[in-house]
Design a protein around this motif. Sequence first.
Motif, PDB file in Angstrom:
ATOM      1  N   ILE A 161       0.856  -1.177   0.049  1.00 18.85           N
ATOM      2  CA  ILE A 161      -0.133  -0.096  -0.096  1.00 18.85           C
ATOM      3  C   ILE A 161       0.978   1.357  -0.026  1.00 18.85           C
ATOM      4  CG2 ILE A 161      -1.704   1.315   1.344  1.00 18.85           C
ATOM      5  CD1 ILE A 161      -2.636  -1.357   2.207  1.00 18.85           C
ATOM      6  N   THR A 162       1.878   1.288   0.839  1.00 19.78           N
ATOM      7  CA  THR A 162       2.568   2.599   1.085  1.00 19.78           C
ATOM      8  C   THR A 162       4.019   2.573   0.879  1.00 19.78           C
ATOM      9  OG1 THR A 162       3.163   1.920   3.441  1.00 19.78           O
ATOM     10  CG2 THR A 162       0.993   3.185   2.937  1.00 19.78           C
ATOM     11  N   GLY A 163       4.538   1.350   0.327  1.00 15.13           N
ATOM     12  CA  GLY A 163       5.774   1.409  -0.064  1.00 15.13           C
ATOM     13  C   GLY A 163       6.201   1.864  -1.420  1.00 15.13           C
ATOM     14  N   PRO A 164       7.597   2.073  -1.913  1.00 16.66           N
ATOM     15  CA  PRO A 164       7.938   2.424  -3.253  1.00 16.66           C
ATOM     16  C   PRO A 164       7.274   1.440  -4.226  1.00 16.66           C
ATOM     17  CG  PRO A 164       9.714   2.282  -1.896  1.00 16.66           C
ATOM     18  CD  PRO A 164       8.659   1.455  -0.983  1.00 16.66           C
ATOM     19  N   LYS A 165       6.707   2.229  -5.286  1.00 14.28           N
ATOM     20  CA  LYS A 165       6.052   1.818  -6.639  1.00 14.28           C
ATOM     21  C   LYS A 165       4.572   0.963  -5.882  1.00 14.28           C
ATOM     22  CE  LYS A 165       9.052   3.412  -9.212  1.00 14.28           C
ATOM     23  NZ  LYS A 165       8.906   4.626  -9.872  1.00 14.28           N
ATOM     24  N   GLY A 166       4.418   1.362  -4.822  1.00  7.79           N
ATOM     25  CA  GLY A 166       3.064   0.479  -4.289  1.00  7.79           C
ATOM     26  C   GLY A 166       1.888   1.291  -4.447  1.00  7.79           C
ATOM     27  N   LEU A 167       0.519   0.939  -4.218  1.00  5.19           N
ATOM     28  CA  LEU A 167      -0.705   1.304  -4.494  1.00  5.19           C
ATOM     29  C   LEU A 167      -0.936   2.791  -4.405  1.00  5.19           C
ATOM     30  CD1 LEU A 167      -3.824   1.156  -5.132  1.00  5.19           C
ATOM     31  CD2 LEU A 167      -3.990   0.376  -2.710  1.00  5.19           C
ATOM     32  N   ARG A 168      -0.601   3.403  -3.196  1.00  8.72           N
ATOM     33  CA  ARG A 168      -0.486   4.540  -3.071  1.00  8.72           C
ATOM     34  C   ARG A 168       0.039   5.832  -3.889  1.00  8.72           C
ATOM     35  NH1 ARG A 168      -1.304   5.600   2.953  1.00  8.72           N
ATOM     36  NH2 ARG A 168      -3.204   4.428   2.507  1.00  8.72           N
ATOM     37  N   GLU A 169       1.165   5.364  -4.098  1.00  4.08           N
ATOM     38  CA  GLU A 169       2.296   6.040  -4.917  1.00  4.08           C
ATOM     39  C   GLU A 169       1.738   6.019  -6.545  1.00  4.08           C
ATOM     40  OE1 GLU A 169       6.759   5.431  -6.846  1.00  4.08           O
ATOM     41  OE2 GLU A 169       6.522   5.417  -4.797  1.00  4.08           O
ATOM     42  N   ARG A 170       1.307   4.982  -6.885  1.00  5.64           N
ATOM     43  CA  ARG A 170       0.990   4.734  -8.209  1.00  5.64           C
ATOM     44  C   ARG A 170      -0.596   5.419  -8.428  1.00  5.64           C
ATOM     45  NH1 ARG A 170       3.486  -1.168  -9.635  1.00  5.64           N
ATOM     46  NH2 ARG A 170       5.308  -0.248 -10.889  1.00  5.64           N
ATOM     47  N   ASN A 185       0.683  -7.202  -8.070  1.00  2.00           N
ATOM     48  CA  ASN A 185       1.232  -7.136  -6.813  1.00  2.00           C
ATOM     49  C   ASN A 185       0.259  -7.361  -5.457  1.00  2.00           C
ATOM     50  OD1 ASN A 185       3.888  -6.934  -7.977  1.00  2.00           O
ATOM     51  ND2 ASN A 185       3.365  -4.596  -7.821  1.00  2.00           N
ATOM     52  N   HIS A 186      -1.123  -7.138  -5.703  1.00  2.00           N
ATOM     53  CA  HIS A 186      -1.963  -7.283  -4.483  1.00  2.00           C
ATOM     54  C   HIS A 186      -1.935  -8.798  -4.592  1.00  2.00           C
ATOM     55  CE1 HIS A 186      -6.473  -7.036  -3.182  1.00  2.00           C
ATOM     56  NE2 HIS A 186      -5.489  -7.306  -2.357  1.00  2.00           N
ATOM     57  N   ALA A 187      -2.085  -9.336  -5.527  1.00  2.00           N
ATOM     58  CA  ALA A 187      -2.337 -10.929  -5.495  1.00  2.00           C
ATOM     59  C   ALA A 187      -1.025 -11.598  -5.056  1.00  2.00           C
ATOM     60  CB  ALA A 187      -2.694 -11.615  -6.645  1.00  2.00           C
ATOM     61  N   ARG A 188       0.226 -11.024  -5.436  1.00  2.00           N
ATOM     62  CA  ARG A 188       1.417 -11.680  -4.599  1.00  2.00           C
ATOM     63  C   ARG A 188       1.485 -11.255  -3.275  1.00  2.00           C
ATOM     64  NH1 ARG A 188       3.675  -8.841  -9.746  1.00  2.00           N
ATOM     65  NH2 ARG A 188       4.098 -10.458 -11.084  1.00  2.00           N
ATOM     66  N   THR A 189       1.119 -10.244  -2.885  1.00  2.00           N
ATOM     67  CA  THR A 189       1.234 -10.157  -1.194  1.00  2.00           C
ATOM     68  C   THR A 189       0.297 -10.823  -0.567  1.00  2.00           C
ATOM     69  OG1 THR A 189      -0.367  -7.971  -1.353  1.00  2.00           O
ATOM     70  CG2 THR A 189       2.091  -7.441  -1.614  1.00  2.00           C
ATOM     71  N   LEU A 190      -0.724 -11.363  -1.162  1.00  2.00           N
ATOM     72  CA  LEU A 190      -1.799 -12.158  -0.354  1.00  2.00           C
ATOM     73  C   LEU A 190      -1.167 -13.800  -0.745  1.00  2.00           C
ATOM     74  CD1 LEU A 190      -4.683 -10.675  -1.668  1.00  2.00           C
ATOM     75  CD2 LEU A 190      -3.640 -10.548   0.804  1.00  2.00           C
ATOM     76  N   THR A 216     -11.931 -13.619  -8.211  1.00  2.00           N
ATOM     77  CA  THR A 216     -11.284 -14.533  -6.778  1.00  2.00           C
ATOM     78  C   THR A 216     -10.783 -13.455  -6.004  1.00  2.00           C
ATOM     79  OG1 THR A 216     -10.759 -16.229  -8.456  1.00  2.00           O
ATOM     80  CG2 THR A 216      -9.565 -16.124  -6.146  1.00  2.00           C
ATOM     81  N   VAL A 217     -10.142 -12.356  -6.209  1.00  2.00           N
ATOM     82  CA  VAL A 217      -9.535 -11.464  -5.254  1.00  2.00           C
ATOM     83  C   VAL A 217     -10.425 -10.057  -4.985  1.00  2.00           C
ATOM     84  CG1 VAL A 217      -7.473 -10.069  -4.566  1.00  2.00           C
ATOM     85  CG2 VAL A 217      -7.529 -12.268  -6.198  1.00  2.00           C
ATOM     86  N   LEU A 218     -10.856  -9.464  -6.058  1.00  2.00           N
ATOM     87  CA  LEU A 218     -11.559  -8.196  -5.860  1.00  2.00           C
ATOM     88  C   LEU A 218     -12.400  -7.896  -7.064  1.00  2.00           C
ATOM     89  CD1 LEU A 218     -12.056  -5.481  -4.002  1.00  2.00           C
ATOM     90  CD2 LEU A 218     -10.084  -4.407  -5.490  1.00  2.00           C
ATOM     91  N   ARG A 219     -13.618  -7.752  -7.012  1.00  2.00           N
ATOM     92  CA  ARG A 219     -14.468  -7.502  -7.709  1.00  2.00           C
ATOM     93  C   ARG A 219     -14.388  -6.122  -8.502  1.00  2.00           C
ATOM     94  NH1 ARG A 219     -17.170 -10.194 -11.747  1.00  2.00           N
ATOM     95  NH2 ARG A 219     -18.946  -9.164 -12.494  1.00  2.00           N
ATOM     96  N   SER A 220     -13.807  -6.195  -9.776  1.00  2.00           N
ATOM     97  CA  SER A 220     -13.492  -4.731 -10.582  1.00  2.00           C
ATOM     98  C   SER A 220     -13.730  -4.599 -11.749  1.00  2.00           C
ATOM     99  CB  SER A 220     -12.099  -4.403 -10.130  1.00  2.00           C
ATOM    100  OG  SER A 220     -11.749  -2.978 -10.881  1.00  2.00           O
ATOM    101  N   PRO A 221     -14.967  -4.351 -12.362  1.00  2.00           N
ATOM    102  CA  PRO A 221     -15.154  -4.157 -13.802  1.00  2.00           C
ATOM    103  C   PRO A 221     -14.341  -3.294 -14.538  1.00  2.00           C
ATOM    104  CG  PRO A 221     -17.046  -3.584 -12.519  1.00  2.00           C
ATOM    105  CD  PRO A 221     -16.152  -4.192 -11.608  1.00  2.00           C
ATOM    106  N   GLU A 222     -14.019  -2.118 -13.684  1.00  2.00           N
ATOM    107  CA  GLU A 222     -13.213  -1.267 -14.292  1.00  2.00           C
ATOM    108  C   GLU A 222     -11.857  -1.818 -14.587  1.00  2.00           C
ATOM    109  OE1 GLU A 222     -16.422   0.956 -11.556  1.00  2.00           O
ATOM    110  OE2 GLU A 222     -14.928  -0.920 -11.424  1.00  2.00           O
TER     111      GLU A 222
END
Length: 286
Positions: free
Chosen positions: A157-166, A213-218, A238-244
């Motif tokens: 979430i908060t690390g380099p090249k993570g979700l928040r930064e991107r 990366n989300h799936a990898r961390t899980l 399987t992980v997160l419903r996201s039609p977008e």
Amino acid sequence: MSEPARSELIGMIADLKDWLRAYAMHPACVDVAFIGNTSGHYPSTPGLMVDFDAFVFVAEMNSAAGQPIAALRERWTDACHARAIDFELRIVEGPYKPPLAILRRPVLVVHLGVFTESLYLAAAPLKRWAWRKYICEREPGRLARMAPPRPTLAEFITGPKGLRERCEAIEAGAVEMTEWLLPDLQARSFVITLDEANFVECCFAYAANTARNHARTLGMGEADQLPNSEFFSWYDQTVLRSPELVDLMNHKAACRDQGFVVEIAHARRLALRYMRALERHLAQIS
């Protein structure tokens, strides 16, 4: 694309791999790894825009290492032009693609990462964890040896090249990249902004890498096993419903044969909706 044209591109990919295998034995080179579609790890058939991704480890970032690559670029640019194929070779850290709104003929894009071992170890842990599966030519387990422990959800979430930064980069409409210029491998920074066709690729890449990366961390092996054609529908189910995300990745697949025909604003909107929804989801379960 006709089968003869596809076969020609497949042959060119093989020739480039042979050159890099030979370069791996050059005194300035330490090792070579083929990445992504080029690795054979995922099944791949070239489209009009051909991605050729590889890592080159060198003893030093200097002209001794860069000059042979510069000569390759010059030679292949001329040879591809004679075949009515565009050719581009750049050493860029970031989701760079030639900013072609419409593809009218094949484009062979060689996207190299060039590193000393210390430069590689300075790369974001999320990236090195993702790259651990690829095999080097001289020391097959080099990337696995230099991989960090599996990143935590907090690092994702908060690390380099993570979700928040991107997410913040796409929201700001400015993605910074670093390029090492040939032949001397001197670094320069540049920014891709909302008014450039390449920003669409930034939206594609940041959303795609975030999902994997989300799936990898899980701890889900599918993140390193499934090709794009299967992974994103699996992730959605399987992980997160996201039609977008699914919609955006369908546009990404189409761009291999069409160019960046999707509107920049639409690609950005889809990427942000997916990443913000993921942020909210992770906040609720933390």
